[in-house]
Design a protein around this motif. Sequence first.
Motif, PDB file in Angstrom:
ATOM      1  N   ARG A  26       0.846  -1.204   0.000  1.00 44.44           N
ATOM      2  CA  ARG A  26       0.000   0.000   0.000  1.00 44.44           C
ATOM      3  C   ARG A  26       0.877   1.249   0.000  1.00 44.44           C
ATOM      4  O   ARG A  26       0.631   2.203  -0.730  1.00 44.44           O
ATOM      5  CB  ARG A  26      -0.906  -0.004   1.245  1.00 44.44           C
ATOM      6  N   LEU A  27       1.926   1.227   0.824  1.00 45.49           N
ATOM      7  CA  LEU A  27       2.764   2.419   0.945  1.00 45.49           C
ATOM      8  C   LEU A  27       3.614   2.661  -0.301  1.00 45.49           C
ATOM      9  O   LEU A  27       3.927   3.803  -0.627  1.00 45.49           O
ATOM     10  CB  LEU A  27       3.656   2.322   2.194  1.00 45.49           C
ATOM     11  N   LEU A  47     -10.046   3.959   9.421  1.00 46.80           N
ATOM     12  CA  LEU A  47      -9.653   5.361   9.272  1.00 46.80           C
ATOM     13  C   LEU A  47     -10.722   6.180   9.973  1.00 46.80           C
ATOM     14  O   LEU A  47     -11.890   6.141   9.593  1.00 46.80           O
ATOM     15  CB  LEU A  47      -9.561   5.755   7.795  1.00 46.80           C
ATOM     16  N   ALA A  51      -7.319  10.292  12.353  1.00 44.81           N
ATOM     17  CA  ALA A  51      -6.170   9.401  12.138  1.00 44.81           C
ATOM     18  C   ALA A  51      -6.670   7.972  11.903  1.00 44.81           C
ATOM     19  O   ALA A  51      -7.871   7.713  11.954  1.00 44.81           O
ATOM     20  CB  ALA A  51      -5.269   9.433  13.367  1.00 44.81           C
ATOM     21  N   TYR A  52      -5.733   7.058  11.685  1.00 41.88           N
ATOM     22  CA  TYR A  52      -6.094   5.637  11.676  1.00 41.88           C
ATOM     23  C   TYR A  52      -6.440   5.232  13.110  1.00 41.88           C
ATOM     24  O   TYR A  52      -6.019   5.883  14.080  1.00 41.88           O
ATOM     25  CB  TYR A  52      -4.920   4.774  11.200  1.00 41.88           C
ATOM     26  N   LEU A  98      -0.022   4.129   9.933  1.00 45.43           N
ATOM     27  CA  LEU A  98      -0.139   2.897   9.137  1.00 45.43           C
ATOM     28  C   LEU A  98       1.223   2.210   9.030  1.00 45.43           C
ATOM     29  O   LEU A  98       1.326   0.981   9.127  1.00 45.43           O
ATOM     30  CB  LEU A  98      -0.678   3.224   7.732  1.00 45.43           C
TER      31      LEU A  98
ATOM     32  N   ASP B   8      -3.532  11.836   5.289  1.00 45.14           N
ATOM     33  CA  ASP B   8      -2.191  11.444   4.884  1.00 45.14           C
ATOM     34  C   ASP B   8      -2.114   9.916   4.845  1.00 45.14           C
ATOM     35  O   ASP B   8      -2.578   9.255   5.776  1.00 45.14           O
ATOM     36  CB  ASP B   8      -1.196  12.003   5.910  1.00 45.14           C
ATOM     37  N   LEU B   9      -1.581   9.367   3.781  1.00 46.11           N
ATOM     38  CA  LEU B   9      -1.576   7.904   3.644  1.00 46.11           C
ATOM     39  C   LEU B   9      -0.792   7.217   4.763  1.00 46.11           C
ATOM     40  O   LEU B   9      -1.258   6.245   5.354  1.00 46.11           O
ATOM     41  CB  LEU B   9      -0.984   7.509   2.282  1.00 46.11           C
ATOM     42  N   LYS B  10       0.414   7.720   5.061  1.00 48.31           N
ATOM     43  CA  LYS B  10       1.279   7.006   6.014  1.00 48.31           C
ATOM     44  C   LYS B  10       0.773   7.066   7.449  1.00 48.31           C
ATOM     45  O   LYS B  10       0.773   6.070   8.158  1.00 48.31           O
ATOM     46  CB  LYS B  10       2.694   7.600   5.976  1.00 48.31           C
ATOM     47  N   GLY B  12      -2.267   8.810   8.439  1.00 46.79           N
ATOM     48  CA  GLY B  12      -3.714   8.929   8.556  1.00 46.79           C
ATOM     49  C   GLY B  12      -4.205  10.281   9.032  1.00 46.79           C
ATOM     50  O   GLY B  12      -5.415  10.502   9.128  1.00 46.79           O
ATOM     51  N   VAL B  54      -2.099  10.709  -0.346  1.00 48.46           N
ATOM     52  CA  VAL B  54      -3.226  10.815   0.586  1.00 48.46           C
ATOM     53  C   VAL B  54      -4.282   9.776   0.219  1.00 48.46           C
ATOM     54  O   VAL B  54      -4.173   9.094  -0.802  1.00 48.46           O
ATOM     55  CB  VAL B  54      -3.880  12.227   0.521  1.00 48.46           C
ATOM     56  N   LEU B  55      -5.308   9.696   1.065  1.00 45.63           N
ATOM     57  CA  LEU B  55      -6.486   8.897   0.726  1.00 45.63           C
ATOM     58  C   LEU B  55      -7.739   9.670   1.099  1.00 45.63           C
ATOM     59  O   LEU B  55      -7.692  10.562   1.952  1.00 45.63           O
ATOM     60  CB  LEU B  55      -6.460   7.535   1.413  1.00 45.63           C
TER      61      LEU B  55
END
Lengths: 553, 103
Positions: A26-27, A47, A51-52, A98, B8-10, B12, B54-55
Amino acid sequence: MYRYDEFDEALVRERVAQFSSQVERRLDGSLTEEEFRPLRLMNGVYLQLHAYMLRVAIPYGTLSSMQLRQLAHIAEKYDQGYGHFTTRQNIQFNWPKLSDIPAILSDLADVNMHAIQTSGNCIRNVTTDAFAGAAADEVIDPRPTAELLRQWSTLHPEFGFLPRKFKIAVTGSPADRAAIYAHDIGLQVLKNDIGEIGYKVIIGGGLGRTPILGKVIKPFLEEADLLPFLQAALRVYNRFGRRDNKYKARIKILTKALSVEKLLSLIEKEINRNSSIDCSVANAEHLRIQQYFEVNLPEVDEAAELRERVVRQRAENIDFDLWYQVNTDLHKKAGYRIATVSLKPIGGVPGDASAQQMRDIADLADRYGNGELRVSHKQNLVIPHLRESELFEFWQALVKAGLATANKGLISDMIACPGLDYCNLATARSIPIAQSLSRRFSDLERQKQIGPMSINISGCINACGHHHLGGIGILGLEKSGKEFYQLTLGGESAANPSLGEKAGRGISADEIDDAVERLVDLYLDQRADNETFVETYRRIGGVPFQEVLYGTA
Amino acid sequence: MKILTANDLKNGYSVYWSKSGWVRDHQHAEIVETAECIERLEINGRNEETRQIVLGAYLIQVSVSEQGQVIPKKMRERQRVDGPSIQVGQQAWQQTQQQQVNG
């Protein structure tokens, strides 16, 4: 406690390796979010608003002191120093990156923990009574059944893509501290007239936007028939549950559409159709699992001077006496008590624990208990086996750690979901409502005067805060950019469950404390003998409560 | 008036598109009004998703106060730009504000 065998360990390690590779892809861009989303959800990664979020499974709410320390380590190393215990007896971390999640899962695997079955349309982490194996009123310990279901349901190839999530709760006590009527399937382990072990099976319960209490589908299912029955029930649900509308996809909707009788006939037909594929569990296997949960608590010296010592300590220290009365429960073995460590300090966040608090509680579980802990669906921690003669020292240590709030089951012991402070689905905040109410009712004498009382708060219609099951339920909604709150009254999740009834129009956050105060005052004025709030509500009906709530009397 | 937001993808964390790229503080976000500019931001959001920066990119409606503060219209988005309203969550959120944005 159950100990993972080599199969469990290998499975968890394989999952860590698999998900680490998926995160890596994914990254580096090999997987799109559309491709990755179902994979992360299968590993408890959501998500949220800011944040996650990682939800870690605590199977049937049982964990060791070593595991709790590892959760503290994760909170500190990868998150922001705290975690949130949930109504499904799990823990959530609100701020993981993540890129750190593979390392977190690896650290969890080191202590036989994982995040499997905490999300997605599968059979979710099985829940049970936080007092299991200790409660004086228990008929059968429900944990061996919960463990059997864990083994059966973990990554079950047939039930990984159900129409919707599927929640199972088990209790072994008539008191029902596991809300079994509010689950897709609820099980009550019991004995029949001739002493055989079996299950009362309840089906089609659930909260959310269509709250329904489950119905009894089998008054007594023999122990050996449990897995064949559940497998058939899941197959029928998998086949006939709606997939066109996620709000109508739970088994409660199917049960309502078909009727319990029709559903039972379909399940029995499915059992017969598969009679050649035997998934029943031999008694020897039941016994093997059961052995893991047997605790050999030393006999306690019941000498009069020891008993007198506890009586004297309670008489000499009013705070200890209050905590003893409120936060400890009768144990099945003489000389022991069950202690609830409240995660509801006055003005605090229900269910939150800092890394230091987790370590403190783990240390206490080792020093005074047998190193075993439970997460309750009321978002507290429980130490199940404590010597009564050591309770005073235990309580003093709790005081030192700031964990001696005496409010279990009282009005300030509220359930609250994360709400709009964290959750992506929420429509209003729930935690600040709990904090404000907790301050309003902080006086312990007053709380004791009010007696057993549940205020459950959800930040949206999905009802993670179980508002339908609160004596006073509070549902946060949003209209024209403003939060407002709808109250439900008379809900209860104990042996005689009921869903709360809507009191009327919604009110603003500022009005809630006074509104609850008026409801409580009416109850105190109207209650007969030792009635609880819900008993008084059932007796006099909702109208007087609505009148004081809206000032229409 | 609209601004572009995403996660942010990494890590979140919520991020906002500025003229110099993604930022944590929505006060620095690029505000657009015309259909043409809105479409440009939409395309930009999709491109940034494709680049795996990003997502979940989407536009949100905002207003600008007399003091020049950018205020999201919807409550959910106001909560998102302010962080949790409770002390422990707010402290944690403040910590994340120090983090660098991916890409």
